[in-house]
Each structure stands twice: as structure tokens, then as C-alpha cells.
Design a protein around this motif. Sequence first.
Motif, PDB file in Angstrom:
ATOM      1  N   HIS A 289       7.654 136.042  54.571  1.00 47.39           N
ATOM      2  CA  HIS A 289       8.643 136.291  55.610  1.00 47.39           C
ATOM      3  C   HIS A 289       8.054 136.403  57.009  1.00 47.39           C
ATOM      4  N   TYR A 290       6.782 136.739  57.155  1.00 49.30           N
ATOM      5  CA  TYR A 290       6.065 136.850  58.430  1.00 49.30           C
ATOM      6  C   TYR A 290       6.834 137.636  59.506  1.00 49.30           C
ATOM      7  N   CYS A 291       7.671 138.589  59.089  1.00 47.58           N
ATOM      8  CA  CYS A 291       8.470 139.352  60.048  1.00 47.58           C
ATOM      9  C   CYS A 291       7.948 140.757  60.319  1.00 47.58           C
ATOM     10  N   ASP A 292       6.867 141.161  59.659  1.00 49.30           N
ATOM     11  CA  ASP A 292       6.269 142.458  59.997  1.00 49.30           C
ATOM     12  C   ASP A 292       6.021 142.582  61.500  1.00 49.30           C
ATOM     13  N   ASP A 316       7.141 154.758  59.260  1.00 45.71           N
ATOM     14  CA  ASP A 316       6.588 153.959  58.158  1.00 45.71           C
ATOM     15  C   ASP A 316       7.694 153.029  57.674  1.00 45.71           C
ATOM     16  N   LEU A 317       7.564 151.748  58.008  1.00 51.01           N
ATOM     17  CA  LEU A 317       8.605 150.773  57.695  1.00 51.01           C
ATOM     18  C   LEU A 317       8.038 149.753  56.712  1.00 51.01           C
ATOM     19  N   THR A 318       8.594 149.722  55.509  1.00 49.94           N
ATOM     20  CA  THR A 318       8.071 148.877  54.428  1.00 49.94           C
ATOM     21  C   THR A 318       8.963 147.668  54.195  1.00 49.94           C
ATOM     22  N   PHE A 319       8.336 146.505  54.093  1.00 46.96           N
ATOM     23  CA  PHE A 319       9.036 145.250  53.824  1.00 46.96           C
ATOM     24  C   PHE A 319       8.904 144.862  52.357  1.00 46.96           C
ATOM     25  N   PRO A 320       9.928 144.244  51.781  1.00 49.50           N
ATOM     26  CA  PRO A 320       9.764 143.650  50.449  1.00 49.50           C
ATOM     27  C   PRO A 320       9.095 142.282  50.578  1.00 49.50           C
ATOM     28  N   TYR A 321       8.239 141.958  49.637  1.00 50.61           N
ATOM     29  CA  TYR A 321       7.652 140.617  49.604  1.00 50.61           C
ATOM     30  C   TYR A 321       8.649 139.605  49.058  1.00 50.61           C
ATOM     31  N   LEU A 322       8.457 138.350  49.435  1.00 53.16           N
ATOM     32  CA  LEU A 322       9.134 137.236  48.787  1.00 53.16           C
ATOM     33  C   LEU A 322       8.157 136.649  47.766  1.00 53.16           C
ATOM     34  N   TYR A 323       8.672 136.239  46.615  1.00 52.78           N
ATOM     35  CA  TYR A 323       7.835 135.640  45.570  1.00 52.78           C
ATOM     36  C   TYR A 323       8.393 134.270  45.194  1.00 52.78           C
ATOM     37  N   VAL A 324       7.508 133.296  45.065  1.00 51.51           N
ATOM     38  CA  VAL A 324       7.919 131.992  44.533  1.00 51.51           C
ATOM     39  C   VAL A 324       6.906 131.567  43.477  1.00 51.51           C
ATOM     40  N   SER A 325       7.407 130.967  42.418  1.00 51.31           N
ATOM     41  CA  SER A 325       6.506 130.487  41.365  1.00 51.31           C
ATOM     42  C   SER A 325       6.982 129.142  40.801  1.00 51.31           C
ATOM     43  N   ARG A 360      15.065 149.834  59.305  1.00 51.01           N
ATOM     44  CA  ARG A 360      14.523 149.954  57.952  1.00 51.01           C
ATOM     45  C   ARG A 360      15.447 149.269  56.945  1.00 51.01           C
ATOM     46  N   ALA A 361      16.753 149.467  57.103  1.00 56.88           N
ATOM     47  CA  ALA A 361      17.718 148.836  56.199  1.00 56.88           C
ATOM     48  C   ALA A 361      17.684 147.321  56.348  1.00 56.88           C
ATOM     49  N   ALA A 362      17.563 146.835  57.591  1.00 57.87           N
ATOM     50  CA  ALA A 362      17.504 145.386  57.822  1.00 57.87           C
ATOM     51  C   ALA A 362      16.240 144.789  57.212  1.00 57.87           C
ATOM     52  N   ALA A 363      15.122 145.515  57.334  1.00 53.77           N
ATOM     53  CA  ALA A 363      13.862 145.043  56.745  1.00 53.77           C
ATOM     54  C   ALA A 363      13.963 144.972  55.229  1.00 53.77           C
ATOM     55  N   ASN A 364      14.518 145.996  54.625  1.00 53.05           N
ATOM     56  CA  ASN A 364      14.642 146.019  53.164  1.00 53.05           C
ATOM     57  C   ASN A 364      15.585 144.937  52.648  1.00 53.05           C
ATOM     58  N   LYS A 365      16.487 144.497  53.498  1.00 55.17           N
ATOM     59  CA  LYS A 365      17.479 143.488  53.114  1.00 55.17           C
ATOM     60  C   LYS A 365      16.934 142.067  53.216  1.00 55.17           C
ATOM     61  N   LEU A 366      15.885 141.881  54.024  1.00 55.91           N
ATOM     62  CA  LEU A 366      15.418 140.520  54.298  1.00 55.91           C
ATOM     63  C   LEU A 366      14.966 139.819  53.025  1.00 55.91           C
ATOM     64  N   SER A 367      15.532 138.666  52.787  1.00 53.39           N
ATOM     65  CA  SER A 367      15.194 137.844  51.626  1.00 53.39           C
ATOM     66  C   SER A 367      15.604 136.412  51.943  1.00 53.39           C
ATOM     67  N   ILE A 368      15.262 135.504  51.052  1.00 53.42           N
ATOM     68  CA  ILE A 368      15.714 134.121  51.225  1.00 53.42           C
ATOM     69  C   ILE A 368      17.240 134.079  51.214  1.00 53.42           C
ATOM     70  N   GLU A 369      17.847 134.851  50.314  1.00 54.19           N
ATOM     71  CA  GLU A 369      19.323 134.879  50.210  1.00 54.19           C
ATOM     72  C   GLU A 369      19.946 135.465  51.471  1.00 54.19           C
ATOM     73  N   ASP A 370      19.312 136.508  52.021  1.00 53.74           N
ATOM     74  CA  ASP A 370      19.833 137.125  53.240  1.00 53.74           C
ATOM     75  C   ASP A 370      19.785 136.150  54.413  1.00 53.74           C
ATOM     76  N   ALA A 371      18.651 135.457  54.575  1.00 55.83           N
ATOM     77  CA  ALA A 371      18.530 134.483  55.659  1.00 55.83           C
ATOM     78  C   ALA A 371      19.534 133.357  55.500  1.00 55.83           C
ATOM     79  N   ALA A 372      19.732 132.897  54.276  1.00 50.31           N
ATOM     80  CA  ALA A 372      20.699 131.815  54.013  1.00 50.31           C
ATOM     81  C   ALA A 372      22.112 132.268  54.352  1.00 50.31           C
ATOM     82  N   ALA A 373      22.467 133.498  53.987  1.00 47.06           N
ATOM     83  CA  ALA A 373      23.821 134.006  54.235  1.00 47.06           C
ATOM     84  C   ALA A 373      24.084 134.118  55.734  1.00 47.06           C
ATOM     85  N   ARG A 374      23.110 134.604  56.488  1.00 47.19           N
ATOM     86  CA  ARG A 374      23.296 134.734  57.936  1.00 47.19           C
ATOM     87  C   ARG A 374      23.362 133.370  58.602  1.00 47.19           C
TER      88      ARG A 374
END
Length: 377
Positions: A289-292, A316-325, A360-374
Motif C-alpha cells: 500500500h506504500y501509504c505509511d 501509534d498508528l498501525t496499518f494492515p498489510y496487503l497479501y498476494v499469492s 486510524r480507522a481510515a488506515a485500518n480500512k485501507l485494502s484493495i477492496e477499499d480503494a476499488a470501492a472509492r
Amino acid sequence: MKLKKIAITVAGALFAASMASYSASALAIDNSDIKIGVSIWSSTDVLGSDSKRMLDAAAEALGVEVQYVDQGHVSERVTASVEQLVAAGCQGIIVCNSSDTEMVSAVKTCNDNEVYLAQFYRIISEKNSPEIYAMAKASPYFVGAVHEDEPANGEALVNILINKGCRNIGLIGWEQGDATWLGRWEGYRAGVEKWNAAHPDDQVKLSEPQYAGTSSEGGSKAAEALMAADPTLDALIPAGGGGDPLLGAVAAVERAGKVKDISIVSTDFLPDLGERLTNGSMAGQSGGHYCDPLYAFMLVYNAVKSGANYEDQFIDLTFPYLYVSSPEDYGDYDKYFEQSLPYNAEEIVALSNMSVDDLRAAANKLSIEDAAARASK
């Protein structure tokens, strides 16, 4: 300096009032008097260039001047970069890479010059460096840190390999003592230990790390050393370091003709990750996500605008990672994070007006699905 603080506070109040009726484009904002510095290991490697792309968009949307210093994660250059950005007139600075010990000098420099400071992709370890953490928390100018849950990331990645059948994993670190590296290493070990405890007849081996620095050449040499030391190696984890060590490790495996024999996972997405997942030279990756730095930028920007005192605080603001496999996983990531940015100018302006809890809520929400929806709105 008190006059400076009063001026900043008044400007912050006027800005808040003007933003209450904000409905025009981001170009209506004039923050030409604000300059934010970015001390970064590299603004040109895979992760660094994406980080810069996101920060440049934020600076343009908010009308802020931004100045970069590339410091190569060389200790004396990290501390010197903060001094250089202060001397250049920056009212706020964000920094990465930065070891806990390097933050002692960085925080002192910012305290002495009344300049706000935040980390991105990093956090001072309260567990391993309690005195440094306490010093940063006591600073009126140290704002906080934006980072990921690195032990969880490490465990998830090693489990991708284990579930693919890999049992002999070589590990490549970048800088000894780096807090992020240590967190990931903790996670790799935890994943292996849990598997081995549950499967006494099907054990996984994780090597001691070879260190690569942050260069492609370092990654290549580390991979070659691991393959030479153990011909039965069936997996590699180049832990990170901006993407270049991974490129070197992948190239070394390709030169050895072992693409089909050695599975590779890593953190920090490659620009051609979709192709590599298809041809098998990568088995999976986290990051993306490179948004830190964007969120660290927002913390510092708001501190400058408000003139707030951060003594006894440590955001202390924690981001979720994106995973692809798989190639399928990568498709939407490429569309919403590579072909475009995950936030447009209006969304960046909206982030700049959020409280810490809302950020913090916006950071925790960030995902591929979130970006697509916006993007579809």
C-alpha cells in the motif's frame, strides 16, 4: 519561538474555520508557507519511489512544499539528514529507515529546533528500547509513528511457504538491529515453531539470516551464499530493505536455474509482481500500500497547522498489510495502487482534516477492496 507557536496556532484556527466550508478542489488550499522534510532510505528504489509518488500527490493536494533527503540507511547519514532538513527550514519531518538509537539524535535535533517529527514504516520499540521510547514520548515535538504489525506479517509469509510444502527456508535480512527487520524475524520464527510443535514428523528448518544491506548486489550475494551452504534449500525469504535486495535474490535464483526449486516470498511489492507470480519466480508477497508515509505526513502536517504540544503522547498508528499469492490477487492491486494512487486529491484533503482516531480507522480500512470501492464512486 513563542511568537512562532502563537502564529501557528492562529493559522491553525483560521485553517479549521476555512475548511468547515470547504467545497472546492484541493487547489484552493494555500500552504506555501509550510515545508515538510522527508528523510528516506531511497526515493528511487521500488518502495521508495512509490512512497515519493504518494507524498508528492499529498504535497500538491495540500499546497505544501516537500523536500527529500536520501540517506541509504547509513547511521550517520540518517542523523545528518534530520539536521539538514531542519537547516533547510522544514517545520516538520518524517523519517525512515531509522533505528531506535538513531532516533535519539533525531528527536533531540527536532526538540532543539522546535520541529515536528514522525516515523513511517517504523516505530521505536517500547519493549526493546524503553528509555528511547520514553524520551520520544516526553518530547513536545515527536508526534508518533506509522507502521505495520511486523511479527504478524512475518508469520503470515512463512506460512505461505510452509503451506506450499517448503521445509528448508533461507533467510535474508538487511540491517542488523533494525526494528522492522527484528519484528519480521520474530514472526518467521514463530510460524516455524508453531508448525514444528504441531508436526513432529514434518519439521521446517529456518536458516540464520544472511545480511544484504539495501542493495540488489547484497541480496544476490546473500542468496548465493545460502544456496551454496545448503543445496537442499527450497525457499527464500528476502525480508525487505526497499525491494532491491529481493530483486538481487530473485536474479541469483534465476542464474542458478532454480526458479522451479526455490519458492520466494518477501515484503515490498515488485513492479512486475504479476508476471513473477505467473512464472513462479515469486510465491507470494506482502506490503503494497506504500501509504505509511502519507499518514505520517498527515500527522506532522496537522501538528504544524495546530502548533500542538505532544509531550507525554506517542501516536501509534498501525496499518494492515496487503497479501498476494496469485496472479488473480495482483490484478486489482495493479489497477488501484500501481496504475493509479489509492487516494485522489479530494480524499487526501479529507484525510488532512481527520482526527487521529479517524485517521486510524481510515488506515485500518485501507485494502484493495477499499480503494476499488472509492474509485468507483
